[in-house]
Design an enzyme around this catalytic site. Structure first.
Site, PDB file in Angstrom:
ATOM      1  N   LYS A 163      40.519  30.692  51.751  1.00 45.32           N
ATOM      2  CA  LYS A 163      40.729  31.070  50.451  1.00 45.32           C
ATOM      3  C   LYS A 163      41.022  29.914  49.476  1.00 45.32           C
ATOM      4  O   LYS A 163      41.774  28.736  50.207  1.00 45.32           O
ATOM      5  CB  LYS A 163      42.063  31.797  50.523  1.00 45.32           C
ATOM      6  CG  LYS A 163      42.655  32.676  49.404  1.00 45.32           C
ATOM      7  CD  LYS A 163      43.746  33.658  49.667  1.00 45.32           C
ATOM      8  CE  LYS A 163      44.331  34.146  48.294  1.00 45.32           C
ATOM      9  NZ  LYS A 163      45.449  35.215  48.628  1.00 45.32           N
ATOM     10  N   SER A 220      45.044  39.816  46.864  1.00 44.77           N
ATOM     11  CA  SER A 220      44.391  38.774  46.326  1.00 44.77           C
ATOM     12  C   SER A 220      43.602  37.866  47.027  1.00 44.77           C
ATOM     13  O   SER A 220      42.469  37.262  46.494  1.00 44.77           O
ATOM     14  CB  SER A 220      45.371  37.672  45.578  1.00 44.77           C
ATOM     15  OG  SER A 220      46.040  37.150  46.793  1.00 44.77           O
ATOM     16  N   SER A 249      48.214  40.892  50.308  1.00 39.94           N
ATOM     17  CA  SER A 249      47.240  40.303  49.851  1.00 39.94           C
ATOM     18  C   SER A 249      46.092  40.036  50.951  1.00 39.94           C
ATOM     19  O   SER A 249      44.904  39.311  50.777  1.00 39.94           O
ATOM     20  CB  SER A 249      47.345  38.771  48.920  1.00 39.94           C
ATOM     21  OG  SER A 249      47.711  39.126  47.755  1.00 39.94           O
TER      22      SER A 249
END
Lengths: 484, 486, 95
Positions: free
Chosen positions: B76, B151, B175
């Protein structure tokens, strides 16, 4: 009207750790700009603080040194505001649960009287960087080397009533932190900085007046001057029918006045909240006890011991305990010579005079405590007289010999106590001074005591200062009186 | 190769069926061909990946390969990677190449894994749909009309689409788990403090935690083992031994006590999700587990408490983005305040600004006690709910999200978007671990079963999840997109 | 607790976020609804509950006082928007 001044101090002390409070960057002073600002100090994305154990230990030592409560738990909070020298947009500090609770500091006033000033608390926080305002094409340059240096902020109660008390308090704090070795106390380099809260009130009134905060007063002298100016300003203002506004002021040493900082700045709202990157600091009792057991003797205790154990006057004890270096020097001299009063006289007299003349601190003294102690031993055992001792001291100071004994030997300063030798010098002087002898004989017996000085001086001169003055005096008196 | 699990790929590498370079090249080719439609990557580090793959192959040839050597994955874009752009999904950091690696990036590199690049995400991890990225929304590979969740939406979508077998995500309020559920993969949020946060760009420091997203619980176990453990650079990372998370995967579940929080099956739960979760529970019963209802009475307060605590921490954490030392800086600032205000107004997107404003407001004078202090008190009550429940049961189960993936653009209102996180957010407040595993579909959109355990019970969670995956094949389903374009 | 236009402007200023009037009005609306949702907390009696800042009851670990960082100024300043002589430049700060 009689006015009373009320003063409280916030003293920021840079702790003498090797690395920063939350990072492994060096705290050394004077490095190239930003060369000692690591990722944590710069607040780069993703980096996190880890607390320096030495900063904690030093804060606790200070707390113990002022007989403060040391709470089991203390917590770091964030103080949020934007300023270019504050890289993260918040300062990590301790708002609600500081590491040092209430304590007190004893200050000594001119007359040797003492007063206790209460400390509200002391907390750990990180220092900010520096803004350099030289012209970079109309820009300001930011150096973050200082960012993250550990600070202990010591907040007093409003217990001081004069500029002198405030200066004495600041000196006492300076002396405590340098005794403890937790700060170099160097005010010129900003290792110790001070904000002063000043208000005035009519004598006898209980409620405090409105206070002004004078920021960054960074010398003992400036603290006194800033307060004196500010007090006068506030009294005049009130007496002229005005009102003191609560505000932040700056002391300008050039103009010798305090000036309001721009007031258009809105009230700050620092939005303190517990720093989620740091956990509560928990100090167990054994740790605190260990620090307490290994605490060095502090100035107030030393002063008391100098008075009680050594029989020094309050003044002498105060002077000799003012700094750890001074006290340690004095104690060593005393240990070598065995006579506290002689040691005190020499350290405060000859030695301090010489240091002052050359602008040196005791740490830089060319005459070590051992050498001075040995010199005093020679006075005490009548090897040399006082005058010769001063000569020996000067010789030691200028490196003319390795020890008092060597200098005494080399310069032939050994005191002459041989009665025969002194007697022949006396006889010679009497023979060479017929006029003075006649005057002596003709004088009233009660005036003769003063006149004998001339003959003593001549004999001492003849002995090149080495004759024992008491002996010369007694023998001369006998000889002259026999002539009358 | 693209549809295999990490565990299968590891076996292939060991057996010499293919090299790490071949595997890496294959996946880089897929990313090149497919990601234009998915937008799951912000940065692809192809050259670095190939170089690392070659090293891994050399290591293997030298007989020094570890269990993860040569396995590709993605990170990420919230994890700092040395000299590689680390944007956190924000214009603010569009020009930022981190000067260091995050703790987990180091560990994954030391384990010999091959990073293919940095995945898309909601800006500063603030969002539940991946629509808040400066780099544009990510598509859900199961249904291009749907969001992938957020997210960590880029990580979830990339794994689901077969661009990479596993990815690292972060979870502050769901997330990892919610995008894993939306994309039909397995995602684990470890206990707070289990994995280092060093070098992981902070959103809400007391809630953020990194974790693996992969095609099976077994894969997650291997990845967690690689990244978990003490890091002296993170004060909140615990010094506690890291067990072999794969060791007990096969432990039988007989006697397992499962709690079903009644609050997780109430109003607002999509019927398809409810029924998939009920079916999953039946599977567990068939595996020997017993099931009972429990109550987490403060569930209702988790979202309100979170939307005080997380924005408060965020408002402070994001103050460092001031245009002075790194990141976006506005053109020709007239003065200092202008520099700050314009750099931040231009650098941050709408949701980030919204949360900064909320956090700043709730921390400010006069509001602190009513909001922040109150939320911290409620947080304790929420944690206590879980601790009480774990006195009765071994694990809790429920849906990861009240609905399957919703349509792109469906939740325009921030509050309705926030309410999507009802089942995940309390977990972060309490600091406990949670895992989402694929458990069915609603149409073509996957549904996730969430399994929660007490602090540091990751091994148990992985065991429970793995046993489910031994009994079901939901985790083996692949979106048509991944196959049609193979 | 209701939020007003002035509160939004104040928060924006404290957070150094530039907002124009339109944006401020838009955020006022959002923030109002978010706070309304948050206000549900007020219904809960939390008397006597100790606020919880961290999910684990852990305590701060201390780091040995050692200098472990070396000068990486060049690396760190590579991503800086304005630097001269090793200093970060900002518009003139008026003291």
């Amino acid at each position: 009207m009689q006015w009373e001044t009320v003063i409280g101090l916030e003293v920021h002390v840079q702790l003498a750790t090797r690395s920063k409070i939350f990072s492994g960057a060096s705290t050394a002073f004077g490095a190239e700009p930003n060369s000692q600002a690591c990722a944590v100090d710069l607040g780069l994305p993703g980096v996190l603080p880890v607390l320096n154990e030495q900063a904690v230990a030093m804060a606790v030592q200070f707390g113990l040194g002022i007989h403060a409560e040391i709470p089991e738990v203390s917590v770091f909070d964030r103080k949020n505001y934007f300023y270019p020298d504050l890289p993260k947009g918040y300062q990590t500090s301790q708002m609600y649960q500081p590491i040092v609770g209430p304590g007190e500091v004893e200050i000594t006033l001119d007359e040797g009287a003492t007063k206790r000033i209460r400390v509200h608390h002391a907390h750990l926080e990180e220092d900010a960087g520096k803004s350099l305002h030289e012209d970079f094409h109309g820009m300001t340059g930011i150096d973050l080397n200082r960012a993250g240096t550990p600070l202990l902020e010591i907040v007093s109660e409003p217990d001081m009533r004069s500029a002198k008390e405030a200066a004495a308090y600041l000196k006492a704090i300076h002396s405590i932190v340098t005794y403890l070795g937790i700060s170099d106390g160097n005010m010129a380099e900003g290792s110790m900085r001070c904000d002063v809260n000043v208000s005035v009130r009519p004598a006898g009134q209980e409620a405090f007046g409105t206070r002004a905060e004078i920021k960054n007063v960074n010398s003992f002298r400036f603290v006194e001057r800033a307060i004196e100016f500010e007090v006068e300003r506030q009294i005049e203002l009130i007496e002229d029918g005005g009102e003191v506004v609560q505000e932040t002021r700056l002391f300008d040493p050039e103009a010798d006045e305090t000036r309001s900082m721009r007031t258009k700045e809105e009230a700050n709202d620092y939005r303190y909240f517990p720093c989620p990157d740091l956990l509560p600091v928990v100090l167990d009792q054994a740790y605190v006890d260990h620090l307490r057991d290994t605490l060095p003797e502090l100035p107030a205790d030393k002063r008391a011991r100098f008075e009680n154990e050594f029989g020094l006057s309050a003044y002498d004890a105060g002077v000799l305990s003012a700094s750890r270096a001074m006290a340690e020097y004095f104690e060593r001299v005393k240990e070598v010579c065995g006579d506290a009063k002689q040691a005190a006289n020499w350290v405060q007299g000859e030695l301090s005079g010489a240091l002052n003349r050359e602008g040196l601190t005791i740490a830089d003294s060319p005459v070590s405590a051992d050498r001075l102690g040995e010199l005093i031993v020679r006075v005490l055992d009548d090897t040399i007289n006082g005058k010769a001792a001063k000569q020996v001291f000067q010789a030691l100071w200028h490196g003319e010999g390795d020890s008092a004994d060597a200098i005494i030997e080399a310069k032939g300063l050994k005191q002459v106590t041989d009665t025969g030798a002194i007697e022949s010098m006396i006889d010679q002087v009497i023979e060479d001074s017929p006029v003075q002898v006649a005057q002596y004989r003709d004088a009233e017996p009660e005036k003769r005591g003063k006149m004998i000085g001339y003959f003593v001086g001549q004999v001492m001169k003849a002995s090149r200062g080495t004759a024992n003055p008491q002996q010369v005096n007694a023998m001369l008196k006998d000889k002259l009186d026999a002539l009358c | 190769m693209h549809d295999k699990t990490l565990t299968e790929l590891a076996a292939g590498l060991r057996a010499g069926e293919f090299s790490s370079r071949e595997l890496t090249q294959d996946l880089l080719g897929r990313i090149d061909r497919l990601d234009g439609r998915l937008n799951s990557f912000i940065t692809v580090t192809a050259d670095q990946a190939l170089a690392t793959a070659d090293q891994a192959d050399a290591t293997r040839a030298a007989g020094e390969a570890g269990p993860l050597t040569g396995l590709p994955l993605a990170l990420k874009d919230i994890f700092c990677t040395r000299d590689v752009k680390t944007s956190c999904g924000s214009r603010m950091l569009d020009n930022f190449a981190a000067p260091y690696d995050a703790g987990i990036v180091e560990r994954l590199a030391n384990a010999g894994t091959v990073s293919l690049g940095k995945t898309n995400m909601d800006e500063f991890a603030m969002g539940s749909s991946n629509e808040n990225s400066f780099y544009g929304p990510v598509k859900n590979p199961w249904d291009f009309d749907a969001v992938p969740g957020g997210s960590s939406g880029g990580s979830a979508a990339a794994v689901a689409a077969g661009l990479v077998p596993a990815a690292m995500g972060t979870d502050t309020g769901g997330s990892i788990r919610q995008p894993a559920a939306f994309c039909g993969i397995t995602g684990l949020k470890p206990t707070y403090g289990r994995v280092s946060r060093y070098g992981m760009i902070a959103y809400a420091s007391s809630l953020d935690q990194a974790g693996p997203m992969a095609r099976s619980a077994e894969d997650c176990a291997h990845l967690l083992g690689a990244v978990a453990g003490h890091d002296v650079r993170d004060s909140t990372c615990v010094a506690r031994g890291v067990p072999d998370y794969a060791a007990d995967l096969d432990a039988p579940l007989s006697g397992l006590k499962i709690g079903l929080p009644t609050e997780y099956f109430g109003d607002g739960l999509d019927p398809a999700v409810a029924s998939a979760v009920r079916e999953a529970i039946k599977v567990y019963e068939s595996l020997g587990a017993t099931v009972m209802d429990v109550s987490l009475p403060h569930t209702h307060y988790a979202i309100p408490a979170y939307y005080v605590i997380a924005p408060a921490e965020a408002s402070s954490n994001l103050s460092r983005y001031d245009g002075v030392r790194f990141g976006h800086r506005c053109e020709d600032p007239t003065d200092l305040v202008d520099l700050y205000k314009r750099s931040r107004a231009e650098g941050f997107g709408e949701e980030v600004k919204r949360r900064i404003l909320i956090g700043t407001h709730t921390l400010s004078e006069g509001f602190f006690d009513a909001y922040y202090k109150k939320a911290q008190q409620v947080r304790r009550l929420i944690r206590q709910d879980f601790l009480d429940a774990f006195d009765e049961v071994d694990v809790l189960m429920g849906p990861a999200s009240p609905t399957p993936a919703f349509d792109l653009g469906a939740n325009k209102d921030p509050v309705s978007m926030y309410l999507q996180d009802i089942y995940t957010i309390a977990v972060n407040l309490a600091g406990i671990p949670g895992i989402s595993v694929p458990a069915g579909f609603s149409g073509n959109r996957p549904i996730g079963l969430q399994i929660l355990g007490t602090h540091f019970a990751e091994a148990r969670l992985l065991n429970v999840a793995h046993q489910f995956q031994q009994a079901t094949d939901w985790h083996l389903r692949r979106p048509a997109f991944a196959e049609e374009s193979a | 607790m209701a939020i007003e236009h002035a509160d939004v402007l104040r928060a924006a200023h404290l957070a150094r976020l530039g907002l124009d009037e339109g944006e401020a009005a838009h955020y006022l609306d959002d923030l109002g609804r978010i706070l309304e949702m948050v206000d549900q907390l007020q219904a809960l009696d939390t008397e006597g509950v100790t606020p919880m800042a961290h999910p684990l009851d852990a305590t701060q670990r201390l780091r040995a006082d050692e200098v472990t960082e070396t000068d990486q100024r060049d690396d760190f300043q590579r991503c800086a928007p304005a630097v001269e002589n090793g200093l970060y430049l900002v518009p003139r700060v008026v003291e």
